[in-house]
Design a protein around this motif. Structure first.
Motif, PDB file in Angstrom:
ATOM      1  N   ALA A  45       0.838  -1.206   0.000  1.00 31.07           N
ATOM      2  CA  ALA A  45       0.000   0.000   0.000  1.00 31.07           C
ATOM      3  C   ALA A  45       0.871   1.253   0.000  1.00 31.07           C
ATOM      4  O   ALA A  45       0.596   2.225  -0.720  1.00 31.07           O
ATOM      5  N   ARG A  49       1.107   4.111  -2.889  1.00 29.94           N
ATOM      6  CA  ARG A  49       0.882   5.520  -2.546  1.00 29.94           C
ATOM      7  C   ARG A  49       2.080   6.372  -2.965  1.00 29.94           C
ATOM      8  O   ARG A  49       1.924   7.471  -3.522  1.00 29.94           O
ATOM      9  N   ASN A  89      -2.696   0.896  -9.594  1.00 28.13           N
ATOM     10  CA  ASN A  89      -3.177   0.800  -8.211  1.00 28.13           C
ATOM     11  C   ASN A  89      -3.048   2.136  -7.490  1.00 28.13           C
ATOM     12  O   ASN A  89      -3.941   2.551  -6.741  1.00 28.13           O
ATOM     13  N   LEU A  93      -6.289   4.185  -5.847  1.00 36.14           N
ATOM     14  CA  LEU A  93      -6.440   4.460  -4.415  1.00 36.14           C
ATOM     15  C   LEU A  93      -6.827   5.913  -4.140  1.00 36.14           C
ATOM     16  O   LEU A  93      -7.468   6.210  -3.135  1.00 36.14           O
ATOM     17  N   GLU A  94      -6.440   6.804  -5.048  1.00 34.72           N
ATOM     18  CA  GLU A  94      -6.844   8.202  -4.902  1.00 34.72           C
ATOM     19  C   GLU A  94      -8.353   8.369  -4.963  1.00 34.72           C
ATOM     20  O   GLU A  94      -8.931   9.199  -4.263  1.00 34.72           O
ATOM     21  N   PRO A  97     -11.080   5.960  -1.358  1.00 35.01           N
ATOM     22  CA  PRO A  97     -10.470   6.149  -0.033  1.00 35.01           C
ATOM     23  C   PRO A  97     -10.727   5.001   0.933  1.00 35.01           C
ATOM     24  O   PRO A  97      -9.864   4.681   1.764  1.00 35.01           O
ATOM     25  N   ALA A 100      -8.360   2.381   0.098  1.00 30.61           N
ATOM     26  CA  ALA A 100      -7.008   2.806   0.472  1.00 30.61           C
ATOM     27  C   ALA A 100      -6.742   2.560   1.953  1.00 30.61           C
ATOM     28  O   ALA A 100      -5.656   2.109   2.336  1.00 30.61           O
ATOM     29  N   VAL A 113      -6.692  -4.867  -4.978  1.00 34.93           N
ATOM     30  CA  VAL A 113      -6.760  -3.485  -5.463  1.00 34.93           C
ATOM     31  C   VAL A 113      -6.734  -3.474  -6.986  1.00 34.93           C
ATOM     32  O   VAL A 113      -7.487  -2.736  -7.635  1.00 34.93           O
TER      33      VAL A 113
END
Length: 414
Positions: A45, A49, A89, A93-94, A97, A100, A113
């Motif tokens: 993750a 990010r 991915n 994720l943006e 949420p 995320a 994801v």
């Protein structure tokens, strides 16, 4: 300069890798496994990010790369598909949420994801907005599925959602979803990748599974992947043998092997002796196996490599004789195998190149796998009662349950 968090992470990983595992029992090992999976999800993750932030900041340009996928391929040695998946991915994720947060806590995996990411592809977001879909609600629902259901169920849930976005849309052309790539390696082997639509997948599975389930000899230790690979080759072999495929370069498609006569009749085992039609090279032993049951063409080559004489192609085992052998043997004669006749080659017990006759007493049906075995140390023999026997390279006989030698059977019968 490395950050404090990076130093701490490296120290923690060093400590983990220094722990001894050979003294741990099942419960402790499985608990460690579970903790590591959660930690790996959390690290994945953070990687996604950070990758997204690198993309937004144009960080790849620091190293002269035009994009993060290019940087990941060049600097992290990622495959193109892995690099694209990581970038995708990070972007997903943006927009999601809830997913995320679950990813950051280790509750879902990078694979989950990736399965959900198509939901926020631009065209799907536009379709959701046009239909009044609450994307935040979809985020919550799919995150719940990802955290609590099998991966196959998650994929179905995502597919169901995407289908419902455009229920009245035109039916896609299934051929547009299909692709098949084959990459040849220096030794003639290959790796590949294919994508099929649902109907194409069903057809392929039905064809392969029919061969996998029909080819399960006693003592089979192949993995599922090996079984399916053998089934795929057998499927191709069946089609080539049937003679119904379109012509290729004015002739029916077939396997072409070119080998000097001295190598064919000799005992050479070098790995690069014979040439295949599509450019690969194989060993003389492999060529002898292929030559057991095929068409042979004699070509006389001059001292400077020019062809001087082209003999007429002839079948090593004529079709009428093959039918005789099929009627006699019924299936592959290797112990424990019942592969049907149309899967089998006609094997010469004494190879024709070494003077063996092409007559019933010197011929036997063998499937591809067991034909290979017999050319690599195993041996088959037919006794005076017409029963086939199979011997390992150490000359011990492979006996089918109940493992009673023939002489004991005859003694009991007497």
């Amino acid at each position: 300069m490395r950050s404090t968090s990076s130093v701490a992470l490296e120290a923690a990983l060093d400590e983990l890798s220094s722990e001894r595992l050979d003294g741990l029992f099942g419960p402790a090992l499985i608990e460690r496994e579970a903790q590591l999976i959660v930690a790996a999800n959390r690290l994945a993750a953070e990687l996604a990010r950070t990758t997204r932030q690198c993309e937004l900041a144009g960080a790849a340009d620091v190293d002269g790369k035009a994009s993060m996928p290019a940087w990941l391929r060049g600097h992290a040695r990622f495959s193109a598909s892995a690099a694209s998946a990581l970038v995708r991915n990070g972007r997903a994720l943006e927009r999601l949420p809830t997913l995320a947060v679950a990813f950051a806590s280790g509750a879902v995996s990078a694979e989950a994801v990736a399965a959900i990411a198509p939901v926020v592809a631009p065209k799907n977001v536009a379709a959701a907005e046009a239909s009044g879909v609450d994307l935040a609600q979809i985020d919550e629902l799919l995150t719940e599925v990802a955290a609590g259901a099998f991966h196959a169920d998650l994929r179905k849930a995502v597919a169901h959602y995407l289908d419902r976005l455009d229920p009245d849309g035109t039916e896609p052309d299934p051929t547009e979803q299909r692709s098949f790539t084959l990459v040849k390696h220096a030794d003639g082997s290959s790796t590949g990748h294919f994508e099929l639509d649902a109907v194409g997948t069903e057809k392929a599975q039905a064809a392969l599974e029919s061969i996998v389930q029909a080819d399960r000899p006693a003592g089979d230790t192949r993995t599922r992947a090996q079984q399916q690979a053998d089934a795929f080759v057998q499927l191709c072999d069946n089609q080539l043998a049937a003679g119904g495929l379109p012509t290729l370069r004015t002739v029916k498609p077939h396997v072409v092997v070119t080998i000097p006569l001295d190598d064919l009749v000799g005992s050479d085992m070098s790995p690069a002796t014979a040439d295949l039609g599509f450019g690969a090279t194989i060993s003389a032993a492999r060529a002898r196996w292929l030559a057991c049951d095929g068409n042979v063409t004699r070509i006389v080559i001059g001292p400077e490599g020019q062809p001087l004489d082209l003999g007429r192609s002839h079948r090593v085992t004529p079709h009428p004789l093959r039918r005789v052998i099929e009627h006699r043997d019924h299936h592959c004669v290797f112990a424990g195998c019942d592969a049907p006749t149309h899967w089998c080659d006609v094997h010469h017990l004494v190879h024709w190149a070494h003077g063996g006759e092409t007559e019933p007493g010197n011929l036997a049906l063998l499937c591809e796998r067991h034909h290979t075995k017999v050319h690599h140390g195993f041996r088959i023999d037919r006794d005076e009662h017409g029963r086939w026997h199979t011997y390992r390279p150490d000359d011990t006989e492979i006996l089918i349950l109940p493992r009673i030698p023939d002489d004991a059977v005859r003694a009991r019968a007497g």
